[in-house]
Design a protein around this motif. Structure first.
Motif, mmCIF file in Angstrom:
data_model
loop_
_atom_site.group_PDB
_atom_site.id
_atom_site.type_symbol
_atom_site.label_atom_id
_atom_site.label_comp_id
_atom_site.label_asym_id
_atom_site.label_seq_id
_atom_site.Cartn_x
_atom_site.Cartn_y
_atom_site.Cartn_z
ATOM 1 N N GLN A 56 36.643 3.792 81.521
ATOM 2 C CA GLN A 56 35.988 3.246 80.323
ATOM 3 C C GLN A 56 35.993 1.722 80.382
ATOM 4 N N THR A 57 35.338 1.196 81.400
ATOM 5 C CA THR A 57 35.240 -0.252 81.598
ATOM 6 C C THR A 57 33.761 -0.634 81.679
ATOM 7 N N PRO A 58 33.440 -1.931 81.507
ATOM 8 C CA PRO A 58 32.030 -2.339 81.586
ATOM 9 C C PRO A 58 31.345 -1.933 82.887
ATOM 10 N N MET A 59 32.072 -2.047 84.026
ATOM 11 C CA MET A 59 31.463 -1.713 85.306
ATOM 12 C C MET A 59 30.979 -0.261 85.342
ATOM 13 N N TYR A 60 31.817 0.649 84.882
ATOM 14 C CA TYR A 60 31.457 2.073 84.904
ATOM 15 C C TYR A 60 30.494 2.432 83.768
ATOM 16 N N MET A 118 24.614 -5.506 86.118
ATOM 17 C CA MET A 118 25.806 -5.196 86.917
ATOM 18 C C MET A 118 26.233 -6.391 87.764
ATOM 19 N N ALA A 119 25.248 -7.159 88.254
ATOM 20 C CA ALA A 119 25.571 -8.365 89.032
ATOM 21 C C ALA A 119 26.282 -9.388 88.143
ATOM 22 N N TYR A 120 25.798 -9.549 86.912
ATOM 23 C CA TYR A 120 26.440 -10.478 85.975
ATOM 24 C C TYR A 120 27.861 -10.002 85.638
ATOM 25 N N ASP A 121 28.020 -8.694 85.507
ATOM 26 C CA ASP A 121 29.350 -8.123 85.240
ATOM 27 C C ASP A 121 30.321 -8.452 86.371
ATOM 28 N N ARG A 122 29.863 -8.321 87.631
ATOM 29 C CA ARG A 122 30.724 -8.637 88.787
ATOM 30 C C ARG A 122 31.050 -10.129 88.818
ATOM 31 N N TYR A 123 30.072 -10.968 88.453
ATOM 32 C CA TYR A 123 30.320 -12.418 88.385
ATOM 33 C C TYR A 123 31.417 -12.729 87.358
ATOM 34 N N ALA A 124 31.310 -12.114 86.168
ATOM 35 C CA ALA A 124 32.306 -12.353 85.106
ATOM 36 C C ALA A 124 33.689 -11.878 85.541
ATOM 37 N N ALA A 125 33.749 -10.740 86.239
ATOM 38 C CA ALA A 125 35.041 -10.173 86.664
ATOM 39 C C ALA A 125 35.712 -11.025 87.731
ATOM 40 N N ILE A 126 34.935 -11.617 88.633
ATOM 41 C CA ILE A 126 35.498 -12.352 89.768
ATOM 42 C C ILE A 126 35.680 -13.833 89.459
ATOM 43 N N CYS A 127 34.711 -14.432 88.774
ATOM 44 C CA CYS A 127 34.766 -15.882 88.520
ATOM 45 C C CYS A 127 35.519 -16.240 87.235
ATOM 46 N N ASN A 128 35.603 -15.301 86.296
ATOM 47 C CA ASN A 128 36.334 -15.553 85.042
ATOM 48 C C ASN A 128 37.231 -14.356 84.695
ATOM 49 N N PRO A 129 38.177 -14.021 85.585
ATOM 50 C CA PRO A 129 38.983 -12.807 85.369
ATOM 51 C C PRO A 129 39.816 -12.825 84.090
ATOM 52 N N LEU A 131 39.071 -14.272 81.268
ATOM 53 C CA LEU A 131 38.207 -14.147 80.086
ATOM 54 C C LEU A 131 37.264 -12.947 80.179
ATOM 55 N N TYR A 132 37.469 -12.109 81.215
ATOM 56 C CA TYR A 132 36.534 -11.016 81.481
ATOM 57 C C TYR A 132 36.345 -10.100 80.275
ATOM 58 N N ASN A 133 37.428 -9.665 79.684
ATOM 59 C CA ASN A 133 37.344 -8.734 78.540
ATOM 60 C C ASN A 133 36.695 -9.372 77.314
ATOM 61 N N VAL A 134 36.817 -10.696 77.214
ATOM 62 C CA VAL A 134 36.180 -11.413 76.098
ATOM 63 C C VAL A 134 34.684 -11.552 76.358
ATOM 64 N N ILE A 135 34.348 -11.944 77.610
ATOM 65 C CA ILE A 135 32.935 -12.140 77.960
ATOM 66 C C ILE A 135 32.177 -10.810 77.904
ATOM 67 N N MET A 136 32.704 -9.804 78.604
ATOM 68 C CA MET A 136 32.029 -8.502 78.674
ATOM 69 C C MET A 136 32.484 -7.610 77.510
#
Length: 313
Positions: A56-60, A118-129, A131-136
Motif C-alpha cells: 500500500q505505497t504510492p509506487m504500487y 511513476m517516473a515522478y514517484d521514483r524521482y521523489a523516492a530517490i532524490c527526496n527520500p 520528504l517522500y511521504n509528504v510529497i507523494m
C-alpha cells in the motif's frame, strides 16, 4: 464529392492480422494464450497490490492502475480480434467500432501519463527520500491518476465523436485488426484534414509532455546516483528504477518508432506489427517486468496466495 458517392455505413470490415488462411488457426491459438496470460497477470497484480498491506505505497498504487489500463487496452482489442480469426467475414458494427476506438484512445493516453507519474514517484523516492511521504501524499497520488483518466476520456470522446459524426464515403474496409483513428481518417470524405491535424497536435502534445516528465525525472535521478559514494546505494537505486525504466523504453520506443518513421518507409504491415506490440504484447509483459525481479511482489504473492493454499491443504 457528389451525393451519389456518399454511403450510410452500418458496419466496417476489418482486414485483420493476416489474409493467409493457413495462418488463421495458429495465430488464433497464439493470441488466445497471450490474452489469457495478459488477463491473469494483470488481474493478479491488481488483486495483489490491493490485498497486501505491504504494497500500500504510492509506487504500487501506480502499478495497480497501470495493470488496470493494460487490462482494459487488451480487452478492448483481443476478443474481437480472436473472433475474427474463426469467422468468414471480419465485420464490426458502426457503433461497436466507435466504442472500441473510444476506449482504445482512452487507455493508450492514460498509459502515457501513468508512466510519467511513476517516473515522478521514483524521482521523489530517490532524490527526496526524507520528504517522500509528504510529497507523494494520497491526495497527489489520486490527482496523478484521476487527471489523466478525465483528460483521456475528454480527448477520446472528442476525437471519436468528430470522426463518427463526419461522412464516410467509398470503401468500408479498415486495413487493420481494430478500429484505429489513423486508419479511419482515409475513409472520411468530410472534415478529414481538420480531424487529422487535431489528432497530430494532441498526439504530439501527449507524447512529448509525458516523455519530458520521464526524461527530466531520470536526469535528476542519474544526478543523484552520481553523487552517491556507496556502490550498494547505487545498486539499490538501479533495482528500484529498473522495472519502470524497462517498461518506459519498450513502450515509448515502440510509439516513437511508429510515429517518427517517414511516410515513404511506412506500410500497413509495419503499422500492424507496431500496434500489435504496444496494444497486445506490452500489456502481457508488464506484470512480468514488475514481478520477476521484485522481491516485495514475490513475498506478497506468498502471503496472499500460497499461504492460504497451504492452510487449506
Amino acid at each position: 464529392m457528389g451525393p451519389q458517392n456518399l454511403t450510410v455505413l452500418t458496419e466496417f470490415i476489418l482486414a485483420g492480422v493476416t489474409r493467409r488462411p493457413e495462418l488463421q488457426l495458429p495465430l488464433f491459438a497464439a493470441f488466445l494464450i497471450i490474452y489469457l496470460i495478459t488477463e491473469v497477470g494483470n488481474m493478479g497484480l491488481i488483486v495483489l497490490t490491493e490485498a497486501d498491506s505491504h504494497l500500500q505505497t504510492p509506487m504500487y498504487f501506480f502499478i495497480r492502475h497501470l495493470a488496470f489500463v493494460d487490462l482494459g487496452n487488451s480487452t478492448v482489442i483481443y476478443p474481437k480480434m480472436l473472433v475474427n480469426f474463426v469467422v468468414n467475414q471480419n465485420t464490426i458494427s458502426y457503433y461497436a467500432c466507435a466504442t472500441q476506438m473510444a476506449f482504445y484512445i482512452l487507455f493508450i493516453i492514460c498509459e502515457l501519463f501513468i508512466l510519467s507519474a511513476m517516473a515522478y514517484d521514483r524521482y521523489a523516492a530517490i532524490c527526496n527520500p526524507l520528504l517522500y511521504n509528504v510529497i507523494m501524499s494520497q491526495k497527489l497520488c489520486y490527482a496523478l491518476v484521476g487527471i489523466p483518466y478525465l483528460y483521456s476520456t475528454f480527448l477520446s470522446l472528442m476525437v471519436t465523436s468528430k470522426i463518427f459524426i463526419s461522412t464516410f464515403c467509398g470503401s468500408n474496409i479498415i486495413s487493420h485488426f481494430y478500429c484505429d483513428d489513423a486508419v479511419l481518417i482515409p475513409l472520411l470524405c468530410s472534415n478529414a484534414r481538420e480531424i487529422e491535424l487535431l489528432i497530430i497536435i494532441f498526439s504530439a502534445l501527449n507524447l512529448i509532455s509525458s516523455l519530458l516528465v520521464v526524461l527530466v525525472s531520470y536526469m535528476l535521478i542519474l544526478t543523484a546516483i552520481f553523487r552517491m559514494n556507496s556502490a550498494e546505494g547505487r545498486k539499490k537505486v538501479f533495482s528500484t528504477c529498473g522495472s519502470h525504466l524497462t517498461v518506459v523504453v519498450v513502450f515509448y520506443g515502440t510509439l516513437l518508432f511508429m510515429y517518427l518513421q517517414p511516410k515513404s518507409a511506412r506500410s500497413s504491415d509495419t503499422d500492424k506489427m507496431a500496434s500489435m506490440f504496444y496494444t497486445l504484447v506490452i500489456p502481457m509483459l508488464n506484470p512480468f517486468i514488475y514481478s520477476l525481479r521484485n522481491k516485495e511482489v514475490k513475498h506478497a504473492f506468498n502471503r496472499v496466495f500460497k499461504r492460504p493454499c497451504k492452510l487449506l491443504s
